[in-house]
Scaffold this motif. Structure first.
Motif, short mmCIF file in Angstrom:
data_model
loop_
_atom_site.label_atom_id
_atom_site.label_comp_id
_atom_site.label_asym_id
_atom_site.label_seq_id
_atom_site.Cartn_x
_atom_site.Cartn_y
_atom_site.Cartn_z
N ASP A 41 0.47 13.59 1.12
CA ASP A 41 0.95 12.20 0.79
C ASP A 41 0.97 11.32 2.31
O ASP A 41 1.70 11.71 3.08
CB ASP A 41 2.58 12.24 0.22
CG ASP A 41 2.85 11.08 0.00
OD1 ASP A 41 2.38 10.13 -0.56
OD2 ASP A 41 4.20 10.72 0.13
N TRP A 42 0.46 10.15 1.92
CA TRP A 42 0.59 9.27 3.44
C TRP A 42 1.11 8.16 3.30
O TRP A 42 1.13 6.94 3.81
CB TRP A 42 -0.99 8.97 3.48
CG TRP A 42 -1.93 10.25 3.74
CD1 TRP A 42 -2.75 10.75 3.19
CD2 TRP A 42 -2.13 10.41 5.20
NE1 TRP A 42 -3.41 11.80 3.83
CE2 TRP A 42 -2.95 11.87 5.06
CE3 TRP A 42 -1.27 10.37 6.45
CZ2 TRP A 42 -3.22 12.47 6.36
CZ3 TRP A 42 -1.38 11.17 7.63
CH2 TRP A 42 -2.63 12.41 7.46
N THR A 43 2.54 8.23 2.32
CA THR A 43 3.11 7.07 1.89
C THR A 43 3.82 6.41 3.27
O THR A 43 3.97 5.20 3.56
CB THR A 43 4.34 7.25 1.06
OG1 THR A 43 3.73 7.85 -0.32
CG2 THR A 43 5.14 6.26 0.73
N TRP A 44 4.28 7.31 4.15
CA TRP A 44 4.75 7.06 5.56
C TRP A 44 4.11 6.39 6.50
O TRP A 44 4.64 5.52 7.24
CB TRP A 44 5.31 8.38 6.04
CG TRP A 44 4.37 9.10 6.67
CD1 TRP A 44 3.61 10.20 5.85
CD2 TRP A 44 3.42 9.34 7.77
NE1 TRP A 44 2.58 10.86 6.51
CE2 TRP A 44 2.67 10.30 7.69
CE3 TRP A 44 3.53 8.50 8.77
CZ2 TRP A 44 1.62 10.74 8.74
CZ3 TRP A 44 2.59 8.67 9.90
CH2 TRP A 44 1.62 9.78 9.99
N LEU A 45 2.54 6.53 6.19
CA LEU A 45 1.93 5.85 7.42
C LEU A 45 1.91 4.08 7.10
O LEU A 45 1.86 3.60 8.21
CB LEU A 45 0.15 6.34 7.37
CG LEU A 45 -0.67 6.00 8.35
CD1 LEU A 45 -0.26 6.34 9.63
CD2 LEU A 45 -1.89 6.77 8.01
N PRO A 46 1.34 3.74 5.83
CA PRO A 46 1.67 2.42 5.74
C PRO A 46 2.74 1.84 6.36
O PRO A 46 2.56 0.45 7.06
CB PRO A 46 1.28 2.15 4.42
CG PRO A 46 0.44 3.20 3.84
CD PRO A 46 1.15 4.32 4.65
N LEU B 133 0.77 -0.96 -0.22
CA LEU B 133 0.09 -0.17 -0.14
C LEU B 133 0.73 1.33 0.03
O LEU B 133 0.45 2.03 -0.58
CB LEU B 133 -0.91 0.03 1.15
CG LEU B 133 -1.85 1.19 1.40
CD1 LEU B 133 -2.80 1.36 -0.23
CD2 LEU B 133 -2.54 1.07 2.73
N SER B 134 1.97 1.29 1.04
CA SER B 134 2.89 2.43 0.84
C SER B 134 3.50 2.53 -0.68
O SER B 134 3.59 3.54 -0.90
CB SER B 134 3.92 2.00 2.00
OG SER B 134 4.90 3.21 1.93
N ALA B 135 3.86 1.53 -1.35
CA ALA B 135 4.58 1.46 -2.56
C ALA B 135 3.61 2.15 -3.64
O ALA B 135 3.75 2.87 -4.50
CB ALA B 135 5.14 0.26 -2.99
N LEU C 167 4.92 2.90 8.77
CA LEU C 167 4.92 2.77 10.11
C LEU C 167 4.22 1.91 10.52
O LEU C 167 4.36 1.08 11.63
CB LEU C 167 4.52 4.34 10.69
CG LEU C 167 4.46 4.61 12.22
CD1 LEU C 167 5.62 4.20 12.62
CD2 LEU C 167 4.15 5.75 12.65
N LEU C 168 2.97 1.65 10.12
CA LEU C 168 1.71 0.75 10.84
C LEU C 168 2.70 -0.92 10.30
O LEU C 168 2.30 -1.69 11.40
CB LEU C 168 0.48 0.74 9.85
CG LEU C 168 -0.34 2.09 10.30
CD1 LEU C 168 -1.65 2.17 9.46
CD2 LEU C 168 -0.55 1.99 11.85
N GLY C 169 3.32 -1.03 9.40
CA GLY C 169 3.65 -2.48 9.05
C GLY C 169 4.85 -2.62 9.81
O GLY C 169 5.04 -3.77 10.46
N LEU C 170 5.57 -1.65 10.16
CA LEU C 170 6.83 -1.67 11.22
C LEU C 170 6.41 -2.02 12.64
O LEU C 170 6.57 -2.78 13.32
CB LEU C 170 7.78 -0.55 11.19
CG LEU C 170 8.96 -0.45 12.17
CD1 LEU C 170 10.04 -1.57 11.89
CD2 LEU C 170 9.62 0.91 12.26
N LEU C 171 5.21 -1.33 12.91
CA LEU C 171 4.55 -1.67 14.39
C LEU C 171 3.83 -2.99 14.23
O LEU C 171 4.13 -3.97 15.34
CB LEU C 171 3.44 -0.71 14.61
CG LEU C 171 3.98 0.56 14.83
CD1 LEU C 171 2.66 1.85 14.86
CD2 LEU C 171 4.69 0.92 16.04
#
Length: 815
Positions: A779-784, A93-95, A786-790
């Protein structure tokens, strides 16, 4: 990739009705977005990346379950797969580039780009650019000054186009007198496409300046009196100027001029053939001397020889004799080679003579003027004769014929303010159309919409009226789409597109489409409607489409063309089309007693009608020649007042139309139009051999026809072979003060008209333009990520905690 069909705009074309695009297209989109609520949408910048998820999911499943070993339970493997799928989904999703677009009030960065005209025509106005810039900047708005033009060069349109920025704001400090490059109208179109505004600052001239022009016929007949006008115009305070006019170096007029504008008319008769010069000069104290002398040349030719054929003696014969070399005959002879045109008046078909030879004469480039009366047309046996096939009219009124018509109504944003006027105009046009016509309706903004199919007007008039009343405005403007949409609705039918618009668009593409429709047999008629109308654009489109331009107040003329009732209560003659050489600027006062019983043929030009629609003057091309018919007359053999001024100009021009080029049989240099300094003109030479002139290269353009282009670099009279042409002063010095096009430029782009003392208002306008509700993309690329890392961290931590509690093996039991 995602393919989406073109959608109907959010501003519906009709209230509570459906209007479908005439040409729905699909487009490959690189982005995908969905509107959640009004003003908020979510999207993906790279949606194709989502295709990676099922591949990654399949690989994970195979890794976890295929050939599984170890001590992990089935439930543990499912939880592990779910956690890792969640991580992969968030990375994919981030990509894909998630973003949101939300309408927000933004302050923007107000800036002003000020274009400063530095050409000579601005020298008569005060220099205010520095003071104006300081005033704008003191109000907190930065200013960037851009110089435009110099000396006699004013490429103002090019400067506007070069400095347009998306959503930008330009301020033009100029008189708007464009001398080169693109026009202000073309620049305005580009500004509108970029949602940029162009405001204007114009100053009234304070320095005195006078200029002189002289105008008259380019070609004249030997021994015929010609009318010229020398005009003194200018700006600034009152002053006295002495005007003198010389013909071939001999003074013919002297006049003292105090007020401007001052047109001074004079007549002159040339007594020898060849090139003659007419020079107007003023003696005055002012800013420039370049425009104190104006020059024109007149090429005088032998009177064109025409043949007058009639069984009677009529005043028209004497009228022609004053202007042309006229030979009279009762019948058309075998040899017509000496003549440029044949005039037939009130003659029965069987008395005209050699009609076959007359037909050959016209096909080969000769002219024919047929003048009616009590013994011609319906009373002269024209119907079914060889003569009738050559004429732009057919004998007898005939039954009203059905014509296919599409009303194409401008509903774009530029028309929004004048939509009430446009609806009223469209309804007025509809009222003029007879019930025998089949009529459809198209609305257009940036594309055309099918509002109503082409159906008999007798059955759908009320429905069309209702749909016109419910039209709504919105969207960008593309007049070419409206013209093309009308043609598409007609399909394979021959017919007419009546375009109703304010004309605020670039005419070139629309004219090209109109020209293509004309080749298919579809005529394009334009009607100007709106609060501000660009008539030049609408005339250009109509001319390309083989039609006419009408103002909103002239729609009754459409009734004459399309089966209406003419002009009830009127009297005299009505000019149907003022856009032709014959009718331009003509004033008609005559009220003929009678008209021959004829109807205008399809493809002919219907120029003048009686007050109830009877054809009075029609023309068309036949082969290489030109044919005209005048069917208005009186019972005594006169033309019903058309031989008296000012109406006689119509008759003279009609005869000249039939004659065509009075030098088409001559050899040598036959034409060099006058020009201005720095502007090219074309030399035309007819002869068997290419002319040899030092410094001038002639090119062959036809059978025994050669042309060359010359550009003078100084004023004066110049000779090439046996012909003379004039080079007048540069266009820069031919007009002063604000050009009316400035007002249209500001209106068309949503700008304002300011004065030199309104710097604060300019700054406020720029600030208002910068501030507004605009779509802001986040742009919300960072959010997925971050969530994936969590999720990954939580899953690993959980398994490590389980190992410590000795619930699982140290490796989790997984292979």
């Amino acid at each position: 990739m995602v393919a989406l069909a073109a959608a109907v705009p959010t501003a519906a074309l009709l209230d509570s009705a459906t209007a479908t695009p005439l040409d729905p297209a699909t487009a490959t989109l690189l982005e995908l977005s969905v509107e959640l609520i009004e003003g908020l949408s979510v999207g993906l910048a790279r949606p194709a990346y989502l295709l990676a998820f099922p591949i990654a999911a399949l690989a994970l499943w195979a890794l976890v379950f295929r050939d599984a070993s170890g001590t992990a339970s089935e439930d543990s493997r499912r939880w592990f797969l779910a956690a890792r799928l969640a991580v992969v989904a968030l990375v994919v999703l981030s990509a894909a580039g998630p973003y949101t677009t939300q309408s927000k009030l933004t302050t923007g960065e107000p800036r002003v780009t000020m274009l400063v005209d530095q050409s000579d025509s601005m020298a008569v106005t005060p220099n205010v650019e520095n003071r104006l810039a300081e005033s704008i900047e003191s109000a907190g708005v930065s200013v960037r000054q851009v110089p435009v033009g110099a000396a006699d060069s004013s490429p103002v349109g090019d400067a506007v186009a070069a400095n347009i920025r998306e959503n930008g704001s330009l301020v033009l400090l100029s008189d708007g007198r464009v001398t080169s490059g693109q026009s202000l109208q073309q620049a305005a179109e580009l500004a509108r496409s970029a949602n940029a505004t162009v405001s204007t600052v114009s100053m009234e001239p304070r320095t005195r300046e006078r200029y002189v022009t002289v105008e008259g016929p380019e070609k004249a007949s030997l021994g015929v009196q010609n009318r010229f006008v020398a005009r003194v115009d200018g700006v600034g305070g009152n002053t006295t100027a002495t005007l003198t006019v010389s013909v071939d170096g001999e003074q013919v007029l002297e006049r003292t001029v105090n007020d401007v504008p001052a047109p001074v008319m004079f007549n002159h008769t040339f007594e020898s053939t060849g090139s003659h010069t007419v020079t107007a000069e003023i003696d005055v104290t002012d800013r420039f001397v370049e425009n104190d002398v104006s020059r024109q040349t007149v090429r005088v030719v032998e009177r064109p020889e025409i043949l007058y054929v009639s069984p009677g003696e009529y005043p028209f014969r004497d009228y022609l004799d004053r202007l042309y070399d006229v030979e009279t005959a009762e019948r058309v002879p075998e040899d017509l080679s000496p003549y440029y045109a044949v005039v037939v008046q009130d003659a029965p078909a069987d008395s005209i003579g050699n009609v076959d030879r007359l037909q050959e004469f016209v096909i080969d480039g000769g002219g024919l003027l047929v003048v009616g009366g009590t013994n011609s047309f319906e009373s002269g046996g024209y119907q079914g004769s060889n003569l009738a096939s050559m004429l732009p009219v057919s004998v007898g009124e005939g039954e009203p014929r059905s014509t296919n018509i599409v009303l194409s109504v401008d509903v774009s944003g530029s028309a929004q303010e004048g939509m009430r006027i446009q609806k009223a105009t469209a309804l007025s046009v509809l009222d003029q159309l007879g019930d025998e016509n089949e009529v459809g309706l198209v609305g257009f903004n940036y594309q055309a919409y099918r509002v109503s199919e082409v159906e008999p007007l007798s059955q759908n008039r009320q429905e069309l009226q209702d749909k016109i009343r419910r039209l709504r405005a919105g969207g960008a403007t593309d007049i070419a789409a409206g013209v093309d949409g009308g043609g598409e609705l007609l399909g394979d039918r021959v017919g007419t597109v009546i375009l109703i618009s304010d004309g605020h668009d670039n005419p070139e593409e629309a004219a090209s489409v109109a020209r293509q429709l004309s080749e298919r047999g579809i005529q394009v008629v334009t009607v100007g409607a709106g609060e501000t109308i660009n008539e030049r654009t609408l005339r250009t489109i109509a001319g390309a489409g083989g039609g006419s331009y009408f103002r909103a107040t002239e729609t009754t003329r459409l009734g004459i063309l399309f089966g209406g009732t003419g002009a009830p209560g009127g009297s005299g003659l009505i000019v149907i089309d003022r856009g032709t050489f014959i009718t331009s600027g003509v004033t008609l006062t005559a009220d003929p007693d009678a008209f021959n019983d004829v109807s205008v043929r399809r493809g002919a030009d219907f120029l003048v009608a009686g007050d109830t629609g009877q054809p009075a003057l029609a023309t068309w091309r036949y082969g290489l020649g030109r044919v005209a018919t005048i069917t208005a007359h009186d019972d005594d053999g006169t033309l019903g007042g058309l031989l008296r001024e000012p109406d006689s100009l119509l008759v003279t021009r009609t005869t000249n139309y039939a004659i065509g080029d009075p030098e088409r049989k001559a050899t040598g240099v036959t034409g060099i139009p006058d020009t201005r300094v720095g502007e090219p003109t074309t030399v035309t030479y007819r002869g068997a051999d290419r002319p040899d002139v030092d410094g001038i290269a002639f090119r062959r353009v036809g059978d025994e026809t050669f042309q060359a282009t010359v550009t003078p670099d100084s004023t004066g009279y110049f000779q090439i072979l046996d012909a003379t042409y004039a080079a007048d002063y540069a266009r820069e010095y031919a007009a002063f003060g604000p050009d009316p096009a400035l007002e249209s430029l500001a209106e068309d782009t949503g700008g304002r008209e300011f004065t030199a003392g309104q710097g604060e208002q300019i700054a406020r306008f720029a600030t208002e333009r910068a501030r507004g509700i605009r779509p802001v993309r986040t742009d919300w690329t960072w959010l997925p990520l971050l969530l994936g890392l969590l999720v990954f961290t939580a899953e690993v931590s959980y398994r490590r905690l389980q190992v410590r509690r000795r619930d699982t093996t140290s490796d989790g039991g997984l292979p």
